[in-house]
Design a protein around this motif. Structure first.
Motif, mmCIF file in Angstrom:
data_model
loop_
_atom_site.group_PDB
_atom_site.id
_atom_site.type_symbol
_atom_site.label_atom_id
_atom_site.label_comp_id
_atom_site.label_asym_id
_atom_site.label_seq_id
_atom_site.Cartn_x
_atom_site.Cartn_y
_atom_site.Cartn_z
ATOM 1 N N SER A 212 0.828 -1.226 0.000
ATOM 2 C CA SER A 212 0.000 0.000 0.000
ATOM 3 C C SER A 212 0.842 1.246 0.000
ATOM 4 C CB SER A 212 -0.915 0.007 1.226
ATOM 5 O OG SER A 212 -1.854 -1.027 1.161
ATOM 6 N N THR B 218 -8.771 0.529 -7.575
ATOM 7 C CA THR B 218 -8.512 -0.319 -6.399
ATOM 8 C C THR B 218 -7.605 -1.464 -6.822
ATOM 9 O OG1 THR B 218 -10.670 0.197 -5.443
ATOM 10 C CG2 THR B 218 -9.546 -1.790 -4.640
ATOM 11 N N MET C 55 -5.788 -4.865 -5.222
ATOM 12 C CA MET C 55 -6.038 -5.767 -4.088
ATOM 13 C C MET C 55 -5.236 -7.049 -4.284
ATOM 14 S SD MET C 55 -9.844 -6.805 -5.372
ATOM 15 C CE MET C 55 -9.959 -5.306 -6.355
ATOM 16 N N ARG D 96 -8.058 -4.864 -0.059
ATOM 17 C CA ARG D 96 -7.648 -3.673 -0.777
ATOM 18 C C ARG D 96 -6.263 -3.218 -0.309
ATOM 19 N NH1 ARG D 96 -12.898 -1.668 1.020
ATOM 20 N NH2 ARG D 96 -14.504 -1.914 -0.602
ATOM 21 N N HIS E 229 -7.402 2.676 -2.287
ATOM 22 C CA HIS E 229 -8.799 3.080 -2.386
ATOM 23 C C HIS E 229 -8.856 4.603 -2.297
ATOM 24 C CE1 HIS E 229 -13.121 3.442 -1.543
ATOM 25 N NE2 HIS E 229 -13.217 2.204 -2.061
ATOM 26 N N PHE F 136 -12.689 -6.125 -0.889
ATOM 27 C CA PHE F 136 -13.283 -5.513 -2.081
ATOM 28 C C PHE F 136 -14.741 -5.929 -2.213
ATOM 29 C CE2 PHE F 136 -14.224 -5.973 -6.675
ATOM 30 C CZ PHE F 136 -14.110 -4.647 -7.055
#
Length: 549
Positions: A73, A93, A95, A101, A104, A114
């Motif tokens: 992330s 998004t 994932m 995820r 976002h 998700f």
């Protein structure tokens, strides 16, 4: 209960309402079609946009490298938000294969599962769907991220349905503005056209126009007077039955120019003239017509209204009336002369000169009886005989001797009933009148001498009337000055004369009567140096032959 009127009364108003409704329906239909097409096109554009973004992210090496990192992330969130801002889509998004995820638009949603379907993407397929997620209903694309053949992550990009609807509404506003402009323009054009139609129809409706057309057609067929309507280019726009008969026009005459109808030159000139004509007399092949023209000053193009009256019968009656008037004058003159002679006889008797009175009276009777006996013995047709005797008396009053040729002979009943007595009077009466005028003028020194001809000293008119080979031959010769060779082709034209205005119709009527009965008229020089006219009329029905001069 009477229902209220829905449509306007006039034809122009009805057409305006119907055309306005039609324009409105067409514009509305086009607007609806454009709206539906625009919405479908917006959805299709959104799908292509999110698909392109999702595939680009899935194929990016930096995405695969960030997925291998302990904290994907940290690298993927800033990258996804930058791409989302540049492309203008609602969300991107990224994932893991379980659907957790890594990115976002709402950071609080990172790490959560998700919301949507991922089964097909895990199998390596890229697919589209409309699904309601955390941002509401959206059009989204889900695609797998592969690393060395394995699905190591998933990318989903989407645009909310609300954003697509907003774009469509913006397009719809422009579409509505264009539709309103088209409707206004169509209504304006329809109003202008119908205002012109209203002016031309004078506010009448379809039923009134139809009824007027029926009355108009019935009037045209019923009226005895010929009627022609010419447009600004002198083409026949309208012609009734009487005009067709008077001018000998066929059904193809409408739409043709006047100078293409093979009418007499004088009549054609009168029809082509721009000014009005009042009671002009014209001759066709077998008619005497009176013409009146009146220009049309209204409308877009000037035209002419022409009325025609058949003057044939009236002209013939006028000729007969002139003959009767001449007979009356001759009878009055003869009565006056008879009274003088009677007084002379009475005076001789009173003076005791009886033998001289008898001799004078006998000589006068023999002189008056010679022509009568000659005419009655040679001409069995009563009309011709009476005409010859009357014309002889008129000629005698003017000092012209009228004689009947020796070879003249017409038996009683030799002339067919189809040969009208009126035409015989027209032919022979006009020829004798012209011959007497010419002989009288030449004898009194008023004639115009023709080069090469001698001047007659005796005023003489010779008439020949006989049947010859199935034809009636009428010949009138005079001792006048004759007709110049240059005028030989013009003598039968209406208005040709050597005796001033108001004359020049007699020979034209002679030619017309001859043509009407299938005959011919010829002109040559008489033995006395004057003119000699010969008319041949078939005694049986024959086709009309060309009249020559």
């Amino acid at each position: 209960m009477r229902l209220p009127r829905v449509l306007p009364r006039s034809l122009a108003g009805q057409l305006f309402v119907m055309q306005a409704l039609l324009v409105a329906a067409v514009v509305t239909g086009c607007a609806v079609f454009a709206y539906v097409s625009g919405r479908d096109q917006a959805e299709e554009t959104a799908k292509r946009q999110v698909r392109t973004a999702a595939l680009a992210m899935a194929e990016s090496p930096s995405v695969r490298e960030a997925i291998r990192a302990p904290d994907p992330s940290a690298a993927l969130q800033p990258y996804a938000e930058r791409v989302r801002a540049e492309t203008g889509i609602a969300f991107i998004t990224i994932m893991d294969p379980r659907g957790v995820r890594w990115t976002h638009p709402t950071p609080a949603e990172i790490g959560r599962p998700f919301i949507g379907h991922t089964d097909r993407a895990l199998l390596g397929e890229t697919f589209e769907e409309t699904y309601t997620g955390t941002l509401g209903p959206s059009i989204r694309v889900v695609t797998p991220v592969r690393d060395e053949g394995r699905v190591v992550g998933l990318v989903s990009a989407g645009i909310t349905v609300e954003r697509v609807s907003t774009q469509v509404r913006e397009q719809l506003g422009a579409l509505a503005l264009a539709a309103g402009a088209a409707l206004a323009l169509g209504a304006l054009g329809t109003y202008v056209i119908n205002a012109r139609l209203r002016r031309h129809t004078h506010g009448m409706n379809a039923r009134e126009l139809s009824r007027m057309h029926d009355y108009h057609a019935a009037t045209l067929h019923a009226v005895r007077e010929g009627l022609l309507m010419l447009d600004g280019r002198r083409r026949i726009a309208l012609v009734n039955d009487a005009a067709r008969e008077l001018l000998g026009l066929g059904p193809e005459a409408v739409g043709r120019r006047v100078d293409e109808l093979e009418l007499p030159a004088a009549l054609t000139g009168a029809l082509l003239a721009s000014g009005p004509r009042v009671d002009e007399v014209h001759l066709t092949a077998d008619r005497v017509i009176v013409l009146n023209t009146s220009p049309v000053v209204g409308g877009e193009q000037r035209g002419t209204v022409v009325t025609l009256r058949d003057h044939t019968e009236l002209q013939a009656l006028s000729g007969e009336l002139d003959s009767e008037r001449g007979f009356s004058q001759a009878l009055r003159s003869q009565a006056h002369e008879a009274a003088n002679r009677l007084h002379t006889v009475v005076s001789l008797i009173e003076l005791g000169r009886v033998e001289e009175a008898v001799e004078f009276a006998t000589a006068e009777l023999e002189l008056a009886q010679v022509l009568t006996d000659r005419v009655v013995g040679a001409v069995g047709e009563p009309v011709l005989a009476a005409l010859l005797l009357g014309k002889a008396a008129q000629a005698n009053e003017r000092g012209v001797e009228l004689v009947l040729a020796e070879d003249s002979l017409i038996d009683d009943g030799a002339l067919p009933e189809s040969l009208a007595a009126r035409d015989l009077v027209t032919v022979l009466g006009n020829l004798i009148d012209n011959a007497v005028d010419a002989a009288s003028e030449a004898a009194s020194g008023g004639g115009v001498a023709v080069p090469g001809q001698r001047t007659a000293t005796r005023a003489l008119v010779t008439v020949t009337a006989r049947t010859d080979g199935g034809e009636l031959l009428l010949r009138v010769a005079d001792t006048g000055a004759g007709i110049a060779p240059d005028d030989a082709d013009e003598v039968f034209r209406r208005g040709w004369t050597t005796r001033g205005t108001g004359r020049g119709l007699g020979l034209a009527l002679v030619r017309q009567a001859a043509y009407r009965n299938g005959g011919t008229v010829t002109l040559d020089r008489s033995e006395g140096g004057g003119a000699r006219f010969t008319v041949r009329l078939p005694l049986a029905g024959r086709a009309a032959r060309e009249v020559t001069a």
